[in-house]
Scaffold this motif. Structure first.
Motif, PDB file in Angstrom:
ATOM      1  N   HIS A   6      -2.665   9.861  -0.407  1.00 11.72           N
ATOM      2  CA  HIS A   6      -2.556   9.927   1.053  1.00 11.72           C
ATOM      3  C   HIS A   6      -2.977   8.568   1.580  1.00 11.72           C
ATOM      4  O   HIS A   6      -4.055   8.080   1.246  1.00 11.72           O
ATOM      5  CB  HIS A   6      -3.455  11.026   1.620  1.00 11.72           C
ATOM      6  N   LEU A   7      -2.142   7.952   2.413  1.00 12.99           N
ATOM      7  CA  LEU A   7      -2.375   6.602   2.911  1.00 12.99           C
ATOM      8  C   LEU A   7      -2.874   6.644   4.345  1.00 12.99           C
ATOM      9  O   LEU A   7      -2.276   7.298   5.203  1.00 12.99           O
ATOM     10  CB  LEU A   7      -1.080   5.789   2.834  1.00 12.99           C
ATOM     11  N   SER A   8      -3.969   5.931   4.599  1.00 10.32           N
ATOM     12  CA  SER A   8      -4.466   5.717   5.953  1.00 10.32           C
ATOM     13  C   SER A   8      -4.165   4.260   6.278  1.00 10.32           C
ATOM     14  O   SER A   8      -4.900   3.358   5.852  1.00 10.32           O
ATOM     15  CB  SER A   8      -5.972   5.985   6.023  1.00 10.32           C
ATOM     16  N   VAL A   9      -3.083   4.034   7.009  1.00 10.24           N
ATOM     17  CA  VAL A   9      -2.605   2.676   7.254  1.00 10.24           C
ATOM     18  C   VAL A   9      -3.621   1.870   8.058  1.00 10.24           C
ATOM     19  O   VAL A   9      -3.965   0.753   7.687  1.00 10.24           O
ATOM     20  CB  VAL A   9      -1.232   2.688   7.972  1.00 10.24           C
ATOM     21  N   GLY A  10      -4.119   2.413   9.152  1.00 16.10           N
ATOM     22  CA  GLY A  10      -5.062   1.683   9.997  1.00 16.10           C
ATOM     23  C   GLY A  10      -6.343   1.327   9.276  1.00 16.10           C
ATOM     24  O   GLY A  10      -6.914   0.257   9.484  1.00 16.10           O
ATOM     25  N   GLY A  11      -6.808   2.193   8.406  1.00 15.67           N
ATOM     26  CA  GLY A  11      -8.039   1.938   7.671  1.00 15.67           C
ATOM     27  C   GLY A  11      -7.826   1.256   6.342  1.00 15.67           C
ATOM     28  O   GLY A  11      -8.781   0.985   5.619  1.00 15.67           O
ATOM     29  N   MET A  12      -6.566   0.983   6.012  1.00 17.86           N
ATOM     30  CA  MET A  12      -6.226   0.397   4.715  1.00 17.86           C
ATOM     31  C   MET A  12      -6.958   1.150   3.610  1.00 17.86           C
ATOM     32  O   MET A  12      -7.765   0.605   2.859  1.00 17.86           O
ATOM     33  CB  MET A  12      -6.538  -1.099   4.681  1.00 17.86           C
ATOM     34  N   ALA A  13      -6.670   2.454   3.509  1.00 20.28           N
ATOM     35  CA  ALA A  13      -7.326   3.303   2.513  1.00 20.28           C
ATOM     36  C   ALA A  13      -6.325   4.256   1.895  1.00 20.28           C
ATOM     37  O   ALA A  13      -5.346   4.652   2.534  1.00 20.28           O
ATOM     38  CB  ALA A  13      -8.463   4.083   3.164  1.00 20.28           C
ATOM     39  N   TRP A  48       0.832  -1.183   0.000  1.00 26.52           N
ATOM     40  CA  TRP A  48       0.000   0.000   0.000  1.00 26.52           C
ATOM     41  C   TRP A  48       0.872   1.240   0.000  1.00 26.52           C
ATOM     42  O   TRP A  48       0.553   2.226  -0.643  1.00 26.52           O
ATOM     43  CB  TRP A  48      -0.952  -0.040   1.201  1.00 26.52           C
ATOM     44  N   GLN A  49       1.979   1.186   0.743  1.00 24.56           N
ATOM     45  CA  GLN A  49       2.872   2.349   0.816  1.00 24.56           C
ATOM     46  C   GLN A  49       3.496   2.645  -0.539  1.00 24.56           C
ATOM     47  O   GLN A  49       3.601   3.805  -0.938  1.00 24.56           O
ATOM     48  CB  GLN A  49       3.956   2.117   1.871  1.00 24.56           C
ATOM     49  N   SER A  50       3.907   1.615  -1.256  1.00 23.21           N
ATOM     50  CA  SER A  50       4.530   1.802  -2.559  1.00 23.21           C
ATOM     51  C   SER A  50       3.537   2.410  -3.555  1.00 23.21           C
ATOM     52  O   SER A  50       3.877   3.326  -4.301  1.00 23.21           O
ATOM     53  CB  SER A  50       5.050   0.455  -3.076  1.00 23.21           C
ATOM     54  N   PHE A  51       2.296   1.914  -3.553  1.00 24.54           N
ATOM     55  CA  PHE A  51       1.283   2.442  -4.461  1.00 24.54           C
ATOM     56  C   PHE A  51       0.975   3.894  -4.103  1.00 24.54           C
ATOM     57  O   PHE A  51       0.840   4.743  -4.986  1.00 24.54           O
ATOM     58  CB  PHE A  51       0.011   1.591  -4.391  1.00 24.54           C
ATOM     59  N   ALA A  52       0.872   4.189  -2.823  1.00 29.29           N
ATOM     60  CA  ALA A  52       0.617   5.567  -2.384  1.00 29.29           C
ATOM     61  C   ALA A  52       1.736   6.487  -2.861  1.00 29.29           C
ATOM     62  O   ALA A  52       1.483   7.573  -3.383  1.00 29.29           O
ATOM     63  CB  ALA A  52       0.476   5.629  -0.867  1.00 29.29           C
ATOM     64  N   ALA A  53       2.968   6.042  -2.710  1.00 32.26           N
ATOM     65  CA  ALA A  53       4.100   6.868  -3.119  1.00 32.26           C
ATOM     66  C   ALA A  53       4.114   7.084  -4.637  1.00 32.26           C
ATOM     67  O   ALA A  53       4.380   8.189  -5.107  1.00 32.26           O
ATOM     68  CB  ALA A  53       5.411   6.222  -2.668  1.00 32.26           C
ATOM     69  N   SER A  54       3.795   6.044  -5.398  1.00 33.19           N
ATOM     70  CA  SER A  54       3.862   6.159  -6.861  1.00 33.19           C
ATOM     71  C   SER A  54       2.697   6.947  -7.458  1.00 33.19           C
ATOM     72  O   SER A  54       2.778   7.406  -8.589  1.00 33.19           O
ATOM     73  CB  SER A  54       3.931   4.772  -7.508  1.00 33.19           C
ATOM     74  N   THR A  55       1.610   7.099  -6.698  1.00 30.71           N
ATOM     75  CA  THR A  55       0.430   7.800  -7.217  1.00 30.71           C
ATOM     76  C   THR A  55       0.173   9.125  -6.506  1.00 30.71           C
ATOM     77  O   THR A  55      -0.796   9.815  -6.835  1.00 30.71           O
ATOM     78  CB  THR A  55      -0.833   6.925  -7.081  1.00 30.71           C
ATOM     79  N   GLY A  56       1.008   9.453  -5.521  1.00 32.16           N
ATOM     80  CA  GLY A  56       0.816  10.696  -4.774  1.00 32.16           C
ATOM     81  C   GLY A  56      -0.369  10.649  -3.832  1.00 32.16           C
ATOM     82  O   GLY A  56      -0.874  11.693  -3.402  1.00 32.16           O
TER      83      GLY A  56
END
Length: 132
Positions: free
Chosen positions: A11-18, A1-9
């Motif tokens: 905002h990642l909500s880790v606890g909510g997996m969003a 999820w972190q990699s996809f967030a970084a590549s698409t700009g």
């Protein structure tokens, strides 16, 4: 999820997996994991913001509503709906519900591409072919 967030700009909500505001194929997407009452993940929702919004409404349950949409829109919507648990199109967004958890949102890129194609068709945009 972190990699996809970084590549698409996104905002990642880790606890909510969003993910919020992921930029994919020139469109803005949100990806959210759905949870049951006990907190177990049950599925994934993918939403594309429509900007500008559509000037009409369509409803998958009422095929006649597609009469205001450009030709081919209903066929693309039916194909997308066939591969999802649900599809909702409103003037401001296209949203699909997918069964099961998405371990890696990168796997959703093809589905996002289908949503972008549907949005373009609904707006009346034509995809240029090999001959102009």
């Amino acid at each position: 999820w972190q990699s996809f967030a970084a590549s698409t700009g996104a905002h990642l909500s880790v606890g909510g997996m969003a993910l919020f505001s992921a930029s994919v194929d020139g469109a803005v997407f949100d990806v959210a994991t759905r949870f049951d009452e006990g907190g177990a993940p049950t599925g994934t929702t993918v939403t594309m913001e429509l900007d500008p919004p559509l000037a009409f409404r369509v409803d998958m349950a009422h095929p006649e509503t597609f009469s205001a949409a450009p030709p081919g829109s209903r066929d693309l919507a039916k194909a997308l709906r066939a591969s999802a648990a649900d599809l909702v199109i409103d003037p401001y967004s296209i949203r699909i519900q997918l069964a099961g958890v998405t371990p890696d949102p990168e796997d959703l890129r093809p589905k996002m591409g289908e949503i972008v194609m549907l949005a373009r068709r609904l707006r009346g945009e034509r995809t240029p072919g090999p001959y102009r």
